[in-house]
Design a protein around this motif. Structure first.
Motif, PDB file in Angstrom:
ATOM      1  N   GLY A  95       0.879  -1.156   0.041  1.00  0.00           N
ATOM      2  CA  GLY A  95       0.026  -0.085   0.107  1.00  0.00           C
ATOM      3  C   GLY A  95       0.871   1.283  -0.061  1.00  0.00           C
ATOM      4  N   ASP A  96       2.210   1.201  -0.397  1.00  0.00           N
ATOM      5  CA  ASP A  96       2.892   2.208  -0.326  1.00  0.00           C
ATOM      6  C   ASP A  96       3.395   2.404  -1.652  1.00  0.00           C
ATOM      7  OD1 ASP A  96       5.414   3.845  -0.227  1.00  0.00           O
ATOM      8  OD2 ASP A  96       5.580   3.318   1.889  1.00  0.00           O
ATOM      9  N   ARG A  97       3.055   3.664  -2.242  1.00  0.00           N
ATOM     10  CA  ARG A  97       3.386   3.820  -3.726  1.00  0.00           C
ATOM     11  C   ARG A  97       4.848   3.801  -4.098  1.00  0.00           C
ATOM     12  NH1 ARG A  97      -1.156   4.158  -6.959  1.00  0.00           N
ATOM     13  NH2 ARG A  97      -3.097   4.994  -6.035  1.00  0.00           N
ATOM     14  N   ALA A  98       5.708   4.561  -3.124  1.00  0.00           N
ATOM     15  CA  ALA A  98       7.011   4.787  -3.256  1.00  0.00           C
ATOM     16  C   ALA A  98       7.784   3.579  -3.316  1.00  0.00           C
ATOM     17  CB  ALA A  98       7.628   5.650  -2.210  1.00  0.00           C
ATOM     18  N   LYS A  99       7.444   2.439  -2.299  1.00  0.00           N
ATOM     19  CA  LYS A  99       7.887   1.061  -2.005  1.00  0.00           C
ATOM     20  C   LYS A  99       7.552   0.205  -3.289  1.00  0.00           C
ATOM     21  CE  LYS A  99       8.301   1.230   2.796  1.00  0.00           C
ATOM     22  NZ  LYS A  99       7.859   0.561   4.026  1.00  0.00           N
ATOM     23  N   THR A 100       6.309   0.401  -3.585  1.00  0.00           N
ATOM     24  CA  THR A 100       5.850  -0.194  -5.100  1.00  0.00           C
ATOM     25  C   THR A 100       6.889   0.198  -6.207  1.00  0.00           C
ATOM     26  OG1 THR A 100       3.745  -0.367  -4.129  1.00  0.00           O
ATOM     27  CG2 THR A 100       3.824  -0.685  -6.669  1.00  0.00           C
ATOM     28  N   GLN A 101       6.958   1.570  -6.305  1.00  0.00           N
ATOM     29  CA  GLN A 101       7.760   2.031  -7.535  1.00  0.00           C
ATOM     30  C   GLN A 101       9.018   1.293  -7.631  1.00  0.00           C
ATOM     31  OE1 GLN A 101       6.188   3.501 -10.425  1.00  0.00           O
ATOM     32  NE2 GLN A 101       8.305   2.747 -11.091  1.00  0.00           N
ATOM     33  N   ALA A 102       9.676   1.393  -6.368  1.00  0.00           N
ATOM     34  CA  ALA A 102      11.227   0.830  -6.050  1.00  0.00           C
ATOM     35  C   ALA A 102      11.027  -0.518  -6.149  1.00  0.00           C
ATOM     36  CB  ALA A 102      11.623   1.163  -4.567  1.00  0.00           C
ATOM     37  N   LEU A 103      10.252  -1.394  -5.970  1.00  0.00           N
ATOM     38  CA  LEU A 103       9.971  -2.886  -6.403  1.00  0.00           C
ATOM     39  C   LEU A 103      10.041  -3.089  -7.801  1.00  0.00           C
ATOM     40  CD1 LEU A 103       7.698  -4.063  -3.541  1.00  0.00           C
ATOM     41  CD2 LEU A 103      10.014  -4.697  -3.898  1.00  0.00           C
ATOM     42  N   LEU A 104       8.999  -2.179  -8.625  1.00  0.00           N
ATOM     43  CA  LEU A 104       8.851  -2.474  -9.851  1.00  0.00           C
ATOM     44  C   LEU A 104      10.363  -1.919 -10.639  1.00  0.00           C
ATOM     45  CD1 LEU A 104       5.317  -0.510 -10.329  1.00  0.00           C
ATOM     46  CD2 LEU A 104       5.930  -2.949 -10.843  1.00  0.00           C
ATOM     47  N   ASP A 105      10.873  -1.036 -10.097  1.00  0.00           N
ATOM     48  CA  ASP A 105      12.181  -0.431 -10.840  1.00  0.00           C
ATOM     49  C   ASP A 105      13.387  -1.397 -10.757  1.00  0.00           C
ATOM     50  OD1 ASP A 105      10.943   1.898 -11.692  1.00  0.00           O
ATOM     51  OD2 ASP A 105      11.771   3.045  -9.780  1.00  0.00           O
ATOM     52  N   ALA A 106      13.307  -2.138  -9.498  1.00  0.00           N
ATOM     53  CA  ALA A 106      14.248  -3.261  -9.327  1.00  0.00           C
ATOM     54  C   ALA A 106      13.879  -4.434 -10.267  1.00  0.00           C
ATOM     55  CB  ALA A 106      14.167  -3.584  -7.768  1.00  0.00           C
ATOM     56  N   ALA A 107      12.766  -4.677 -10.440  1.00  0.00           N
ATOM     57  CA  ALA A 107      12.533  -5.921 -11.049  1.00  0.00           C
ATOM     58  C   ALA A 107      12.773  -5.400 -12.621  1.00  0.00           C
ATOM     59  CB  ALA A 107      11.095  -6.370 -10.912  1.00  0.00           C
ATOM     60  N   GLU A 108      12.297  -4.430 -13.054  1.00  0.00           N
ATOM     61  CA  GLU A 108      12.528  -3.922 -14.386  1.00  0.00           C
ATOM     62  C   GLU A 108      14.289  -3.926 -14.608  1.00  0.00           C
ATOM     63  OE1 GLU A 108      11.617  -2.893 -18.218  1.00  0.00           O
ATOM     64  OE2 GLU A 108      10.044  -2.755 -16.610  1.00  0.00           O
ATOM     65  N   LYS A 109      15.045  -3.646 -13.638  1.00  0.00           N
ATOM     66  CA  LYS A 109      16.523  -3.552 -13.876  1.00  0.00           C
ATOM     67  C   LYS A 109      17.065  -4.987 -13.809  1.00  0.00           C
ATOM     68  CE  LYS A 109      20.533  -1.205 -12.017  1.00  0.00           C
ATOM     69  NZ  LYS A 109      21.044  -0.274 -10.871  1.00  0.00           N
ATOM     70  N   ASP A 110      16.668  -5.877 -13.086  1.00  0.00           N
ATOM     71  CA  ASP A 110      17.096  -6.929 -12.826  1.00  0.00           C
ATOM     72  C   ASP A 110      16.667  -8.245 -13.747  1.00  0.00           C
ATOM     73  OD1 ASP A 110      14.962  -8.076 -11.403  1.00  0.00           O
ATOM     74  OD2 ASP A 110      15.791  -8.116  -9.662  1.00  0.00           O
TER      75      ASP A 110
END
Length: 180
Positions: free
Chosen positions: A98-113
């Motif tokens: 439920g935390d948009r900033a944490k969600t975006q960080a998870l999305l960015d990390a998955a995109e990167k790796d």
């Protein structure tokens, strides 16, 4: 007499459950285009991001209710291609906190790796969403993972007033349509 009462109680419980399931199916199908609605699959997401099939379809469209889930509008129904269910599950898993900033960080990390589940190229995501069932709006995007302005010849912003690529160059790239 006790057997009759028990029988009636069981019949009532089963019919109530079937009615609730029918309502869930009807609600999920509201986001589907009319010409695809009858053949669409309907699922219900479980808390562990697996799903139960409520209605097996005959086409490739799948619909589900996301109302009340973290980071979603109070009223949120989504339909997409069956091939996008891994991505939808991954999205919900990342959004679960439920935390948009944490969600975006998870999305960015998955995109990167490279672990970001990719949608099917050209698949459509249909949404019916709003503050409640009485005030919904539609929204539709077309997945074009990896697409760029160079590969599709479309801009990466909506300034021209036409179709454009949002998140160009990523697995999240999708076509946006003005007014949608």
């Amino acid at each position: 007499m006790k057997r009759i009462a028990l029988f009636l109680l069981v019949v009532l419980a089963v019919s109530t459950s079937a009615w609730a399931q029918s309502d869930a199916i009807d609600k999920a199908l509201l986001a589907a285009p009319a010409n695809l609605r009858d053949g669409a699959t309907v699922i219900k997401w479980n808390p562990d991001f697996t799903y139960e099939t409520l209605k097996k379809g005959t086409n490739k469209l799948v619909c589900y209710d996301k109302s009340g889930q973290p980071e979603q509008m109070p009223y949120m129904i989504e339909c997409t291609n069956l091939g996008n269910l891994d991505r939808a599950a991954q999205n919900m898993k990342f959004e679960a906190g439920g935390d948009r900033a944490k969600t975006q960080a998870l999305l960015d990390a998955a995109e990167k790796d490279g672990t970001r589940a990719k949608p099917e190229f050209g698949s459509v995501w249909y949404h019916l969403m709003g503050p409640d069932a009485q005030h919904p709006r539609t929204h539709m995007t077309i997945a074009v993972p990896g697409a760029t302005t160079q590969s599709l010849g479309l801009p990466d912003n909506g300034k021209s007033g036409g179709v454009w690529i949002m998140n160009a160059g990523t697995s999240t790239a999708h076509l946006m349509t003005p007014g949608e």
